[in-house]
Every structure is written in structure tokens, then in C-alpha cells.
Design a protein around this motif. Structure first.
Motif, PDB file in Angstrom:
ATOM      1  N   GLU A 133      11.555 -12.647 -33.546  1.00  0.00           N
ATOM      2  CA  GLU A 133      11.357 -13.610 -32.468  1.00  0.00           C
ATOM      3  C   GLU A 133      12.560 -13.660 -31.523  1.00  0.00           C
ATOM      4  O   GLU A 133      12.437 -14.017 -30.363  1.00  0.00           O
ATOM      5  N   LEU A 134      13.728 -13.287 -32.035  1.00  0.00           N
ATOM      6  CA  LEU A 134      14.946 -13.289 -31.218  1.00  0.00           C
ATOM      7  C   LEU A 134      15.103 -12.003 -30.401  1.00  0.00           C
ATOM      8  O   LEU A 134      16.086 -11.849 -29.691  1.00  0.00           O
ATOM      9  N   GLY A 135      14.153 -11.086 -30.528  1.00  0.00           N
ATOM     10  CA  GLY A 135      14.166  -9.892 -29.682  1.00  0.00           C
ATOM     11  C   GLY A 135      14.405  -8.577 -30.392  1.00  0.00           C
ATOM     12  O   GLY A 135      14.508  -7.544 -29.734  1.00  0.00           O
ATOM     13  N   MET A 136      14.493  -8.575 -31.703  1.00  0.00           N
ATOM     14  CA  MET A 136      14.707  -7.320 -32.426  1.00  0.00           C
ATOM     15  C   MET A 136      13.378  -6.597 -32.619  1.00  0.00           C
ATOM     16  O   MET A 136      12.842  -6.524 -33.719  1.00  0.00           O
ATOM     17  N   THR A 137      12.848  -6.083 -31.514  1.00  0.00           N
ATOM     18  CA  THR A 137      11.561  -5.396 -31.538  1.00  0.00           C
ATOM     19  C   THR A 137      11.634  -4.118 -30.726  1.00  0.00           C
ATOM     20  O   THR A 137      12.550  -3.929 -29.913  1.00  0.00           O
ATOM     21  N   GLY A 138      10.670  -3.281 -30.928  1.00  0.00           N
ATOM     22  CA  GLY A 138      10.557  -2.048 -30.159  1.00  0.00           C
ATOM     23  C   GLY A 138       9.229  -1.378 -30.468  1.00  0.00           C
ATOM     24  O   GLY A 138       8.428  -1.890 -31.249  1.00  0.00           O
ATOM     25  N   GLU A 139       9.006  -0.229 -29.834  1.00  0.00           N
ATOM     26  CA  GLU A 139       7.771   0.507 -30.044  1.00  0.00           C
ATOM     27  C   GLU A 139       8.065   1.976 -30.287  1.00  0.00           C
ATOM     28  O   GLU A 139       9.026   2.525 -29.745  1.00  0.00           O
ATOM     29  N   VAL A 140       7.211   2.580 -31.096  1.00  0.00           N
ATOM     30  CA  VAL A 140       7.289   4.005 -31.372  1.00  0.00           C
ATOM     31  C   VAL A 140       5.995   4.626 -30.864  1.00  0.00           C
ATOM     32  O   VAL A 140       4.910   4.269 -31.320  1.00  0.00           O
ATOM     33  N   ARG A 141       6.125   5.525 -29.897  1.00  0.00           N
ATOM     34  CA  ARG A 141       4.966   6.249 -29.367  1.00  0.00           C
ATOM     35  C   ARG A 141       4.997   7.641 -29.979  1.00  0.00           C
ATOM     36  O   ARG A 141       5.954   8.387 -29.785  1.00  0.00           O
ATOM     37  N   VAL A 142       3.937   7.982 -30.690  1.00  0.00           N
ATOM     38  CA  VAL A 142       3.898   9.223 -31.451  1.00  0.00           C
ATOM     39  C   VAL A 142       2.989  10.241 -30.778  1.00  0.00           C
ATOM     40  O   VAL A 142       1.853   9.920 -30.399  1.00  0.00           O
ATOM     41  N   ALA A 143       3.498  11.460 -30.634  1.00  0.00           N
ATOM     42  CA  ALA A 143       2.734  12.615 -30.148  1.00  0.00           C
ATOM     43  C   ALA A 143       2.107  12.383 -28.779  1.00  0.00           C
ATOM     44  O   ALA A 143       0.948  12.724 -28.552  1.00  0.00           O
ATOM     45  N   GLY A 144       2.863  11.777 -27.872  1.00  0.00           N
ATOM     46  CA  GLY A 144       2.395  11.592 -26.505  1.00  0.00           C
ATOM     47  C   GLY A 144       1.460  10.420 -26.287  1.00  0.00           C
ATOM     48  O   GLY A 144       0.855  10.299 -25.227  1.00  0.00           O
TER      49      GLY A 144
END
Length: 179
Positions: A133-144
Motif C-alpha cells: 500500500e505504501l508503493g512497493m509494487t511493480g509489474e512483470v511483462r513476460v514475452a512481449g
């Protein structure tokens, strides 16, 4: 009378002890690779074999760097995570049927997480306390893959509903469909 009370107390303590031991065994069995356990550390079995790609991540208060990761290949992705912060962190990757995390990572320490990821977008975050909730997030985009983790989850779950509702709305009123 004292003997009966002592016997009853001893029996109750033994029953409680056996009950707790049985509960502990069930938890261990569930987390031992079935993927159905409630343990956060390994909701899906850890993959084996070499990594198709390795991603290096750093964690501080309260962010993951880089926050957005693009991998060229699908398959086993290895995350090398270093805690560059001053408090304990961890890394969890989830989306679709995947949910895996590292053990807690102490400040200055590192951990490795191998996850089998097919083409798609996955969420990564720190599962400790309220770090997400404090912002420790991200995304992983796999194989395009494109889009976001939210889009990826909702498009898989709602694709049949969206198709049927858009078919109904297009037959009754084409102007409201938004196309």
C-alpha cells in the motif's frame, strides 16, 4: 477428588497437545508442493531447472527498482532481489495461477526467487505489512505481453461475460456500445 481432577487436567493437556500437533502436520503437508496450502511463502510449487531469464531487483523503503520489468522469454524467470533498505522486505509475484514469494529479506541481504511465468502481465510487490500500500509494487511483462496486471487478470476472468454483454448491447443499441 484430587486424583480425578489431576487425571482430567492431564487428559485435557494431552488432547490439546495432540490436536495442535495434528494441525501443524496438516499445514506442513499443504505447503509441501500441492499448491493448495495457505502458506504465503509458496502458494505454487517452485520451478526447477535453469532460468530462461534473470531479473535483478532492488528494494528500499518503499519501492521496487525497477518497478516495471519486461522479459523477452517465458518460462522460468529468476528474480535476484537485494534489500537496499533499512527494514525487512520480501518479493511476491502473482497473477493467474501463480503466487510465489521469497522468505523475508533482512536489510543488506539478498534472495532468489524462481517463478514459471507464461506470456502475460504479473504483479510483483512486497507482501510484508502495508509495504504494498505504501508503493512497493511493480509489474512483470513476460514475452512481449502488453497492458497491466489488473487488465490481464480481469480480461481472463471476464472475457466471456464481456463478449456476451457486448453482443446483447450491439443488437439492441449500437450507439451505446462505444465503438
Amino acid at each position: 477428588m484430587k486424583a480425578k481432577s489431576l487425571f482430567a487436567l492431564t487428559a485435557a493437556v494431552l488432547a490439546l497437545g495432540l490436536g495442535l500437533a495434528a494441525c501443524g502436520d496438516d499445514d506442513d503437508d499443504e505447503g509441501a508442493g500441492t499448491g493448495t496450502g495457505t502458506q504465503e511463502e509458496e502458494a505454487t510449487p517452485a520451478p526447477t531447472g535453469p532460468a530462461a531469464e534473470t531479473v535483478k531487483l532492488g528494494e528500499t523503503e518503499y519501492k521496487i527498482s525497477p518497478a516495471d520489468v519486461d522479459t523477452k522469454k517465458s518460462g522460468v524467470i529468476e528474480f535476484d532481489v537485494t534489500n537496499n533498505g533499512s527494514t525487512t522486505h520480501a518479493l511476491e509475484v502473482e497473477g493467474g495461477d501463480v503466487e510465489q514469494r521469497t522468505d523475508d529479506i533482512a536489510p543488506g541481504e539478498s534472495a532468489t526467487l524462481k517463478v514459471d511465468l507464461q506470456k502475460g502481465v504479473y504483479e510483483m510487490y512486497c507482501p510484508i505489512s502495508n509495504h504494498k500500500e505504501l508503493g512497493m509494487t511493480g509489474e512483470v511483462r513476460v514475452a512481449g505481453a502488453t497492458g497491466s496486471a489488473e487488465d490481464s487478470d480481469s480480461s481472463e476472468d471476464e472475457s466471456s461475460e464481456d463478449d456476451s454483454s457486448s453482443d446483447d448491447s450491439s443488437s439492441s443499441d449500437d450507439s451505446s456500445s462505444g465503438y
